[in-house]
Scaffold this motif. Structure first.
Motif, mmCIF file in Angstrom:
data_model
loop_
_atom_site.group_PDB
_atom_site.id
_atom_site.type_symbol
_atom_site.label_atom_id
_atom_site.label_comp_id
_atom_site.label_asym_id
_atom_site.label_seq_id
_atom_site.Cartn_x
_atom_site.Cartn_y
_atom_site.Cartn_z
ATOM 1 N N ASN A 170 2.223 -2.171 -7.478
ATOM 2 C CA ASN A 170 1.004 -1.379 -7.692
ATOM 3 C C ASN A 170 1.269 0.092 -7.352
ATOM 4 O OD1 ASN A 170 -1.039 -2.927 -8.803
ATOM 5 N ND2 ASN A 170 -2.484 -2.449 -7.166
ATOM 6 N N ALA B 259 3.548 -7.334 -4.677
ATOM 7 C CA ALA B 259 2.502 -6.780 -5.541
ATOM 8 C C ALA B 259 2.154 -5.350 -5.099
ATOM 9 C CB ALA B 259 1.266 -7.677 -5.504
ATOM 10 N N VAL C 260 -4.320 -4.946 -3.818
ATOM 11 C CA VAL C 260 -3.616 -6.051 -4.481
ATOM 12 C C VAL C 260 -4.182 -7.387 -3.997
ATOM 13 C CG1 VAL C 260 -1.431 -4.891 -4.974
ATOM 14 C CG2 VAL C 260 -1.798 -5.919 -2.714
#
Ligand SMILES: Cc1cc2nc3c(=O)[nH]c(=O)nc-3n(C[C@H](O)[C@H](O)[C@H](O)COP(=O)(O)O)c2cc1C
Length: 206
Positions: A136, A132, A52
């Motif tokens: 993900n 994030a 990320v």
């Protein structure tokens, strides 16, 4: 040469990535049943979770996998923490629920946010990167056919639970990502209208 992404712009659902992104939904932990991911699949998911945006390459996150018997063992800690946190003794039903929290799905990953002072990467940005990583992880699991739930609940903020997980002073739980097979397909939920959340900046007149 045909560009598959541009090609799919005619019908975005022809593009598997766009189809996943535009239809994905969380599935409640209670609805996440076996089978869970294999060891190889989990490794793929965690590898993608670590891929990320991360300002200054600080890796301001880490992952704790909760699987097998460890889920029940940590549940004991959660029940004890519940007793300590509540003014009145919790009912046996509540304690049973707390003991079984991590047993709701075959695998749970605790995503830990770990920030450190850095002149080029404000703490806020490091925390965003942990968010994030959580998402993900969800998307990678979804792409492999598993359903997910990114939640925190009270335990993410409980000192005893965090200590039992081995969190250091400045570390925080960004989320518990529950992973399993969806027992039922979730219904659609309303999303904000773009007209309510999108504006276009223009310079002030005059
Ligand atoms: C950081 C974070 C923590 C969350 N914690 C909870 C939670 O404790 N309990 C809960 O029901 N949902 C929680 N949610 C919401 C769910 O993850 C999920 O987004 C929502 O239930 C369904 O939305 P979706 O289908 O679009 O993913 C949390 C979301 C975020 C981003």
């Amino acid at each position: 040469m045909v560009n598959p992404v541009n090609d799919a712009a005619n019908n975005p659902m022809d593009n598997p990535v766009l189809a996943l992104l535009s239809t994905r939904r969380s599935v409640k932990p209670e609805m996440l049943v076996a089978p869970g991911p294999s060891a190889d699949e989990l490794e793929t998911m965690l590898t993608i979770a670590a891929r990320v945006p991360d300002h200054k390459k600080l890796a301001p996150w880490r992952f704790i996998v909760l699987e097998g018997d460890a889920r029940a063992r940590l549940g004991e800690v959660v029940a004890e923490a519940c007793i300590a946190a509540e003014k009145e003794p919790p009912s046996p039903v509540r304690l049973d629920l707390e003991r079984r929290r991590f047993l709701r799905a075959p695998v749970v990953v605790a995503v830990v946010s770990r920030t450190k002072p850095h002149p080029g990467a404000p703490e806020w940005e490091q925390i965003l990167s942990a968010g994030a990583a959580c998402f993900n992880l969800c998307l990678a699991a979804n792409a492999l056919g598993y359903a997910t739930s990114w939640i925190t609940e009270w335990l993410a903020y409980d000192k005893e639970v965090c200590a039992a997980l081995g969190l250091a002073g400045a570390e925080r739980i960004a989320g518990f990502v529950y992973i399993g097979t969806a027992a039922a397909r979730p219904e659609e939920r309303e999303r904000p209208a773009l007209s309510d959340i999108v504006t276009r900046w223009r310079p002030k007149e005059g």
